[in-house]
Write an enzyme that holds these catalytic residues in place. Structure first.
Site, PDB file in Angstrom:
ATOM      1  N   HIS A   1       6.260  -0.023  -3.273  1.00 49.88           N
ATOM      2  CA  HIS A   1       4.941  -0.471  -2.796  1.00 49.88           C
ATOM      3  C   HIS A   1       3.985   0.716  -2.638  1.00 49.88           C
ATOM      4  O   HIS A   1       3.563   1.070  -1.536  1.00 49.88           O
ATOM      5  CB  HIS A   1       5.066  -1.236  -1.483  1.00 49.88           C
ATOM      6  CG  HIS A   1       3.886  -2.144  -1.234  1.00 49.88           C
ATOM      7  ND1 HIS A   1       3.962  -3.268  -0.459  1.00 49.88           N
ATOM      8  CD2 HIS A   1       2.599  -2.077  -1.653  1.00 49.88           C
ATOM      9  CE1 HIS A   1       2.781  -3.866  -0.410  1.00 49.88           C
ATOM     10  NE2 HIS A   1       1.935  -3.155  -1.125  1.00 49.88           N
TER      11      HIS A   1
ATOM     12  N   SER B   1      -1.459   1.680  -2.664  1.00 46.38           N
ATOM     13  CA  SER B   1      -2.530   2.394  -1.954  1.00 46.38           C
ATOM     14  C   SER B   1      -2.160   3.834  -1.633  1.00 46.38           C
ATOM     15  O   SER B   1      -2.815   4.482  -0.811  1.00 46.38           O
ATOM     16  CB  SER B   1      -2.886   1.647  -0.656  1.00 46.38           C
ATOM     17  OG  SER B   1      -1.805   1.675   0.263  1.00 46.38           O
TER      18      SER B   1
END
Length: 328
Positions: free
Chosen positions: A287, A290
């Site tokens: 993940h 960002s």
């Protein structure tokens, strides 16, 4: 005047911490790792504001432990599925998020992951490390190009649009998308709205860029994979729950589809013994959408500024639940 007590559930980038420390009495969990739930229940007692992460479970028990002083839960994330919104509403607690700050970073990562999977780059890196790189072979580790391909995008929001815009220079022949409705800005990138079955059947590559909703939960399952091309590449940077992972494993194992790249999984983190991690044609990232300093600095600043705004009775960015009408 006594400063409002704020608890931050993790170490955060300095720009956000600086904002909070100018105005509030700041305490934080001094670790990069997630705070254990029992520690969170202790630390939130008496706080006026809580700055949390996507990995924190902010349920009614946490809110009750915080007590009546709690004015705002500010999450340093775009998603807020980890927060019990109904409980916050009942207690009159504002909830804010950090929208749009990671649009560029997630769009870039999605394209990177698509290239990584389509060109089999990770397999090449691994081959070098384990000594499998020998003399040139005409059909060794051949991937596919993006040129002249049809790319399908599920969810043409800011990130989906950002992905499409970045893919255009690769010589994509056609961009198609499916969403809850047609969007006018799709014309800017020459994207065509199609129904979901057409997205599956026509796409050489599919990028999942949508949120997780009851409508998108496990939308990619065995039935969906059977409608895709055997040569199709699937990339998910949206939400892990959009894909049924056991079905994906079978589709990849049996070559129902060619390959997949996941930046989001269900659950997170994905267990190290998960069957998907045994496949050469599946790349899983932790993940990282960002994971840029630009994005994280901005997220911390907005999450902190949201707290100050709510405490001062002014408008916050990314208002999920509006605040009570009383400032400091």
């Amino acid at each position: 005047m006594t400063k409002i007590k704020v608890f931050v559930t993790r170490r955060i980038p300095k720009p956000g911490l600086d904002i909070l420390q100018q105005h509030c009495d700041v305490q934080f969990w001094d670790s990069d790792e997630a705070i254990p739930q029992d520690e969170l229940l202790k630390k939130v007692q008496g706080v006026g504001a809580l700055l949390c992460m996507l990995t924190d479970k902010i349920d009614d028990e946490v809110l009750a432990k915080a007590g009546e002083n709690l004015r705002i839960v500010s999450t340093m994330s775009v998603g807020y599925e980890h927060i019990d919104l109904e409980a916050c509403k009942r207690r009159g607690i504002a909830v804010t998020n950090t929208p749009n700050v990671s649009t560029d970073s997630v769009s870039e990562l999605t394209v990177s992951l698509l290239l990584l999977v389509a060109r089999r780059l990770y397999e090449g890196i691994r081959a070098v490390h384990v000594g499998e790189w020998g003399k040139w072979k005409p059909m060794w580790l051949c991937g596919v190009e993006l040129t002249n391909k049809t790319v399908g995008i599920l969810g043409l929001g800011r990130i989906g649009y950002g992905v499409a815009k970045r893919l255009k220079p690769f010589g994509i022949e056609r961009i198609i998308y499916h969403d809850v409705c047609r969007v006018s800005y799709a014309d800017d990138i020459g994207a065509t709205y199609v129904d979901f079955p057409t997205l599956l059947s026509d796409s050489d590559m599919i990028c999942i860029c949508c949120n997780l909703t009851p409508q998108t939960k496990h939308k990619f399952n065995t039935k969906a994979f059977e409608k895709m091309k055997n040569s199709a590449v699937l990339v998910n940077s949206g939400r892990g729950g959009v894909i049924q992972h056991d079905d994906l494993y079978e589709a990849l194992r049996t070559n129902t589809i060619a390959a997949a790249g996941l930046d989001v999984t269900e659950p997170e983190p994905l267990p190290k013994d998960h069957p998907l991690l045994t496949l050469n044609n599946c790349i899983v990232l932790p993940h990282m959408g960002s994971n840029t300093w630009e994005s994280r600095n901005s997220m911390s600043e907005i999450a902190a500024a949201n707290i100050i705004s709510v405490l001062n009775g002014t408008n916050a960015v990314g208002e999920v639940i509006p605040p009570r009408n009383n400032g400091l």
